[in-house]
Structures are given as structure tokens and as C-alpha cells.
Design a protein around this motif. Sequence first.
Motif, short mmCIF file in Angstrom:
data_model
loop_
_atom_site.label_atom_id
_atom_site.label_comp_id
_atom_site.label_asym_id
_atom_site.label_seq_id
_atom_site.Cartn_x
_atom_site.Cartn_y
_atom_site.Cartn_z
N GLN A 153 0.81 -1.22 0.00
CA GLN A 153 0.00 0.00 0.00
C GLN A 153 0.85 1.27 0.00
OE1 GLN A 153 -2.55 -1.37 3.45
NE2 GLN A 153 -4.15 -0.40 2.21
N GLU A 159 1.15 2.33 -3.62
CA GLU A 159 -0.20 2.55 -4.14
C GLU A 159 -0.77 3.88 -3.66
OE1 GLU A 159 -2.36 -0.82 -2.81
OE2 GLU A 159 -1.42 -2.22 -4.23
N GLU A 205 1.07 6.85 -5.34
CA GLU A 205 0.59 7.02 -6.72
C GLU A 205 -0.75 7.75 -6.74
OE1 GLU A 205 2.40 3.20 -9.14
OE2 GLU A 205 0.60 2.93 -7.94
N ASP A 206 -1.65 7.38 -5.84
CA ASP A 206 -2.97 8.02 -5.79
C ASP A 206 -2.87 9.50 -5.46
OD1 ASP A 206 -4.13 5.62 -6.39
OD2 ASP A 206 -4.80 5.17 -4.34
#
Length: 382
Positions: free
Chosen positions: A341, A344, A347-348
Motif C-alpha cells: 500500500q 499505491e 501514486e494516488d
Amino acid sequence: MKRLTVLGSTGSIGTQTLDVVRENPEQLQVYALVAGTRVDEIERQVREFKPQIVAMMDEKGARELKARLRDLPVVVEQGMDGIIRTVTAKEPDTVVTAISGRIGLEPTLAALKAGKNIALANKETLVAGGELVMETAKRLGRSIIPVDSEHSAIFQCLEEPNGLLEKILITASGGPFLGWSREQLSEVTPEMALKHPNWSMGAKITIDSATMMNKGLEVIEAHHLFGLTYDKIEVLVHPQSIVHSMVQYQDGSILAQLGRPDMRLPIQYALSYPTRWSSPFERLDLRGKTLTFQEPNLKETPALALAYEVGRRGGTLPAVMNAANEVAVYAFLQQKIGYLQIVEIVEDICAEHEVLDATDLESILEADDWARKRTQERIQNC
């Protein structure tokens, strides 16, 4: 005799900087020490190196330290304002920025404006504010000598004129999970990720090494330090951590810097430059060694792929990526999120950000603040 301010003296790079000072008492003197929260350790350092000034980010810790040091003629400063006063003191000529994280940006800029040279071990400073920092150093005629082993290697291999340069090759150990599947990575714990196979580093940078975000940050740092486009910056996985980086010239020649995985070597070089001092540290023995190199799989190392994308986009986006990564890494260390995570979430947050120019400190700090708050919100919803 060089007079030093060591910013982040109780961390991994800071303590190794003081090892170098111990071995070179005729060339180096500690004028000031700066730390975050570790009162016991910085008290020991003050009593050994007897600086004129000591500063702590933690104000409660600074008050406790001041009480402990009543028997010594040392000035104790506190908070960011105190750190700025410390790094801009008249007497030192070099500031070693060994603190971890974006928090090193403001003191580094203040030190440059006060006429100090920088021995830079804080890559986040150039990731978040590289354009501003390098422009400030150039305008004021100040030098920034890299301490990171990879950038020190490149610096040592560079020849003039740089127009003959074809590309630089930054090596990466690959961390403790080289070749692991995504299923295996989903089970990684903080304890597993903190066991780097080659280097002894602080917790944050060790996790970054595992995710390869550290290498991504180094790519952006190299872009600013050496003025190269991202097409001329290549990463090679080199698990042995013996070749610290390489430079390739237009005639095909490649120059490499080799050494043991010991940060005291690049630290000493940054402080001795443009000369080299004798060193008592263990030498590299190449007998029986096998050196291997491989291209990183960007699908398996999304943090590195993201860093290239973010670096090319520029503006405030690198500061956002860096801030989101800092928050996500500490959340992982506190077991609030899983290992996969980390990237992730970063990136978000990068995808959400509206990119602005990053030519002034205010814009960079605003982007950093937004990213930290937004990342915290994202983590709370995990």
C-alpha cells in the motif's frame, strides 16, 4: 581546519560523520550539532565534541538538554527557528545535512544564503526543492558536495567537459526483496523490510530501499545535482553494492567508483574535497568477488517508474510524491497499512495533485503540506 555544523547528528549519517571527525581531528572541528528528539545521544555527543551550539527540533527535549548541560558553556537552541539560527552561525563554513526527510529543505536554503557550503546527505531536499536549491547555490557561489554513496561515486567519476558525457548509471542493491512475487510482498512486515542485506541505515531510508523509492529519489536528485535529463540517468540493479555508480562517456568508456558499503567513505570525501585524506576504514578486497548487474523491472518496482514520471513532470509534483511517501512509510512502520500500500497510496496522491511551478519556498511547502494531510486522510480510510 573545517568547522562543521552537523544537521541530524544522532541519525545514521550524522553518527558516521562524527566517526570521520574523530579520525581527522587536525582537519575537522564540530562547531554545532542539530538533532530531533534523542536527548541522551546528543548529550553524549556534546560532551565528546564540545560544540559551541546545539539545537533540537523537539522543544521539550531542548529544555531537558539545556538542564543537563548546565556545566558546559554551550548555547542550546530549539525548534525550527533555533535550527535556522544554528546553521547560519558565522563561524562554520560547512553544513552536513544528514537529517532525514523534507525537513532538511529550509535549513539547507538558510545555510546557503548564509554563505555555507553543503555536504548533502538529504536527498529529499533536492527532490522537493531541487530547482530552488541549485539556483540559490549557483547564484551565491556555494558548493553542494553529495554524500549519498551513489552521487558521490558519480561526482568522483565526472570529467570535464561534461558535454562528453553520454549517461550516468546509478546502481541499486535491489533491497531485501529482490525477485519476490507480489504475493510474497503482500506478506512483508516492517521487521522484514528493515533487514537490508548490505547497508546499515535509518528506518525510513531502509524501507525506501526495499520499495526502490529510494532509487527513484536518487534519480531526481541526480537530475538536479548534475544537470542531466532523465533520459541520461539509468538505474542498474547490482546486489553486491560494491560498484556505487558509473559514468559513461561518448567514446564508450565507463568509469566506476568501487568501495565497501560504508557511508564513512563518501562522507569523508565530501569533507576533504578537493583532496583525499588517508582513512583507517576497512579496504575493499575484490578477490573472490563476483559483480552482477541487471536492468530493473519497472512493473515490479512501481516506485522507481513513478519517480521517473514525477521527475519529468516536475513543478510541485516531486515535493508531493516525497511528502506522501514519508507519511506512507511511517504508517507502514506503525503497521497501519501494508507494504504494497505504500506505493499505491503515493501514486494516488500524485494523481490527485494539481501541479504548480516550484520556484519559491512557499509553493513547495504548501504542496508538501497538502500532500501530508491528504495522505493521512487516505490512510485513515484504508
